[in-house]
Design an enzyme around this catalytic site. Structure first.
Site, mmCIF file in Angstrom:
data_model
loop_
_atom_site.group_PDB
_atom_site.id
_atom_site.type_symbol
_atom_site.label_atom_id
_atom_site.label_comp_id
_atom_site.label_asym_id
_atom_site.label_seq_id
_atom_site.Cartn_x
_atom_site.Cartn_y
_atom_site.Cartn_z
ATOM 1 N N ASP A 40 -7.362 -1.719 3.724
ATOM 2 C CA ASP A 40 -6.465 -2.844 3.349
ATOM 3 C C ASP A 40 -6.538 -4.356 4.072
ATOM 4 O O ASP A 40 -5.941 -5.236 3.784
ATOM 5 C CB ASP A 40 -4.726 -2.381 3.737
ATOM 6 C CG ASP A 40 -4.377 -1.177 3.358
ATOM 7 O OD1 ASP A 40 -4.711 -1.031 1.688
ATOM 8 O OD2 ASP A 40 -3.862 -0.222 3.751
ATOM 9 N N ASP B 3 0.876 -1.146 0.183
ATOM 10 C CA ASP B 3 0.144 0.154 0.061
ATOM 11 C C ASP B 3 0.976 1.358 0.013
ATOM 12 O O ASP B 3 2.152 1.338 0.364
ATOM 13 C CB ASP B 3 -0.727 -0.099 1.332
ATOM 14 C CG ASP B 3 -1.642 1.270 1.524
ATOM 15 O OD1 ASP B 3 -2.328 1.568 0.310
ATOM 16 O OD2 ASP B 3 -1.703 1.966 2.543
ATOM 17 N N ASP C 123 -1.985 -0.522 5.854
ATOM 18 C CA ASP C 123 -2.188 0.081 7.488
ATOM 19 C C ASP C 123 -3.678 0.272 7.740
ATOM 20 O O ASP C 123 -4.094 0.530 8.598
ATOM 21 C CB ASP C 123 -1.183 1.241 7.681
ATOM 22 C CG ASP C 123 -1.772 2.316 7.097
ATOM 23 O OD1 ASP C 123 -2.180 2.343 5.702
ATOM 24 O OD2 ASP C 123 -1.851 3.611 7.533
#
Length: 614
Positions: A510, A309, A506
């Site tokens: 996600d 990410d 995080d």
């Protein structure tokens, strides 16, 4: 015994340990004829629990090394070799307890799943405010969303302006501004003043509830990895039965078969693997990485692909001051000092970022007076005898029209926020805030490639131009942007074509992808509880460079575990052959197996130490 309740495991270790000591004590006291009965009784709890677990496993179609341990204990009791039986019981129960200890150690610091999910909401009703459970909210209800609250349901801004932190859901690190009648997703955080929200969906139908369902579905569909020890079960079980049966048929003595079974009890597997796992988990924890047990640790050794990410992972996840452009004859520090001093009177997230930056630079912040703020736009007041205006370009240009032209003449990074500053009716400067790349990001990616991660792709919910601008210079294979949580899952599943995949993230958005990956890694220091719960590995400190250390610790632990397994099983096979030839009694076999156990445990403990990744 994996299916047993956790509180039974210590009892199953204590029973044979106490029985073994008590039996020897009775022998020294002259009551040796009763010691065998004590050892037999001490063996029974472990054997009964083991047989129950074997039955449950066989119904699932699983065949493990537990069968060898059960055969050796049963045979020892049947032929009166009680000392051998209790030694095997103690070693087996101890190994199982060590394995469960590794998982308990890893999970005890975890918060409850989705701890940030709001349980109640503040609703307007008959001119009053009432606190109600989420299940009571219906479309059309008017809710009060206070500063810092997580929006409980999807809805529309009823009036005023809402300043929202959407990073948990979309990956956008810069707060967004929503006007009246604009839609708001559940799960985002109110980063500005309180506002009213008109609910458009029930809680169970809202965006955040959908993310929760994605997490649960991904976890259910994730195939569990077999225990490392069980991979050798069938071959070792077949060899053991063949040697024991052959010894019995060749000699006609069932005690020889029992001696083979006792020394074949797979304690090198049962003990070496969990000890290496505990050591590896402890080693990773020292580096600030929480690994949730043996499956996660082994998973780290196998991954060949990485999906990462952006916001909060490759970047810090917060807007930071990246540049100051003075317009007038005023220093950058003076511009920041005046702007930050005025911003002390604002709760806006950008204002607080400027205040924090000024303090980090050691600037003296002065008390502002006569402050007037338009929420979401900007504020004006007196600082050090000078009239200062700080805010968006539109807000400041209403006081100093030239500032708009100055901003248009200066290029800004993609995804950056522009804060204009005017002093005494004149333009003073421009502050540029963005969510910059972590300093260690490029180094971490290169290190992971050296550790065998062959394919690395970015998957973010942020805008494409922002993602591409931030990742310039990183050695990435692909960049995927503007992704919803379900699209992130699709990216992870697609990357599995190339091999086992690790996902790092995080935010709440996600969490489903973390659960779907072979190994999910969460930035736990500042990340959402949902991502930490869905992940297999949690970085306890806000540093991405801790991950290579965890991968290295995992690989070293697995190497040492396999080394112990091969050496231990090799010695066990030699002992089984000797027992089959009548050179060892069952008790001697148990003692030799004990010596092998000590050796493999000492070797497995080497996983506590090791080199750092370069």
């Amino acid at each position: 015994m994996q299916g047993l309740q956790g509180f039974l495991r210590p009892i199953l270790v204590i029973a044979p340990a106490f029985g073994l000591v008590l039996g020897f004590g009775m022998r020294f006291a002259g009551s040796g004829q009763r010691s065998g009965m004590v050892w037999a009784l001490a063996t029974l709890p472990v054997l009964v629990a083991l047989l129950i677990e074997i039955v449950v496993s066989l119904r699932r179609g699983d065949v493990g090394l537990d069968i060898v341990a059960a055969l050796s204990m049963t045979g020892a009791l049947a032929f009166g070799e009680y000392l051998a039986a209790v030694v095997v019981a103690l070693m087996y129960a101890g190994g199982q307890y060590l394995e469960s200890f590794a998982e308990r150690r890893a999970n005890r610091e975890m918060t409850a799943l989705l701890a940030r999910v709001p349980r109640v909401a503040i609703r307007h009703r008959n001119g009053r405010l009432e606190e109600v459970g989420l299940e009571a909210i219906a479309p059309g209800d008017c809710l009060l969303v206070r500063q810092g609250d997580v929006v409980p349901v999807d809805g529309l801004v009823d009036s005023g302006v809402a300043i929202l932190d959407q990073s948990a859901l979309t990956g956008e690190s810069i707060p967004v501004r929503k006007k009246a009648s604009e839609p708001v997703m559940s799960g985002v955080t109110n980063a500005g003043d309180a506002f009213d929200l008109t609910a458009t969906r029930r809680a169970a139908e809202s965006t955040y509830a959908g993310v929760v369902r994605l997490i649960e579905a991904a976890q259910r569909s994730k195939a569990p990895m077999a225990r490392l020890a069980d991979r050798y079960a069938m071959a070792f079980l077949a060899l053991t039965v063949a040697l024991a049966g052959g010894a019995w048929l060749w000699s006609g003595d069932p005690i020889r078969a029992l001696a083979v079974l006792v020394i074949a009890t797979p304690c090198p597997l049962i003990l070496a693997v969990p000890v290496a796992i505990v050591s590896g988990v402890s080693r990773a924890a020292k580096a600030g990485v929480l690994v949730k047990g043996g499956r996660a640790l082994e998973g780290l050794t196998r991954v060949t692909g990485l999906v990462i990410d952006k916001t909060g992972t490759l970047t810090h996840g917060q807007a930071r001051l990246v540049e100051i452009l003075p317009v007038a004859a005023m220093s950058s520090d003076r511009i920041l000092q005046l702007a930050a001093s005025l911003d002390q009177a604002s709760k806006h997230v950008i204002a607080q970022a400027l205040v924090a930056e000024a303090r980090d630079r050691g600037l003296d912040l002065l008390p502002p007076t006569e402050v007037v703020e338009i929420p979401g736009e900007g504020l004006e007041g007196i600082v050090d005898g000078r009239r200062v205006a700080v805010g968006g370009v539109r807000y400041v240009s209403q006081r100093v029209p030239r500032i708009a032209q100055t901003v248009s003449e200066n290029r800004r990074p993609s995804g950056a926020v522009i804060v204009a500053v005017a002093v005494d009716g004149e333009e003073a400067g421009i502050l540029i805030l963005a969510d910059p790349l972590r300093m260690e990001a490029a180094r971490v990616i290169d290190t992971l490639r050296r550790l065998g991660i062959a394919r690395i792709v970015l998957a973010t919910g942020d805008r494409r131009e922002v993602a591409q601008a931030v990742t310039v210079g990183l050695h990435l294979d692909e960049v995927h942007a503007e992704l919803t949580p379900d699209r992130k899952i699709a990216i992870v599943q697609d990357e599995k074509r190339y091999g086992p995949v690790m996902m790092i993230g995080d935010g709440v958005n996600d969490a489903p992808a973390l659960a779907a990956a072979d190994v999910g890694v969460a930035m736990g220091a500042r990340g959402a509880a949902a991502s930490a719960e869905a992940a297999d590995v949690v970085l306890l400190v806000d540093q991405l460079d801790k991950l290579p250390a965890a991968v290295l610790a995992a690989r070293r632990s697995r190497h040492i575990a396999l080394q112990s397994v091969y050496a231990g099983l090799g010695l066990s096979v030699i002992g089984m052959i000797a027992a089959g030839l009548g050179l060892l009694t069952p008790v001697q076999g148990a003692l030799i197996q004990e010596a092998i156990d000590v050796a493999v445990i000492l070797n497995a403990l080497r996983a506590l130490w090791g080199p750092e990744p370069s």
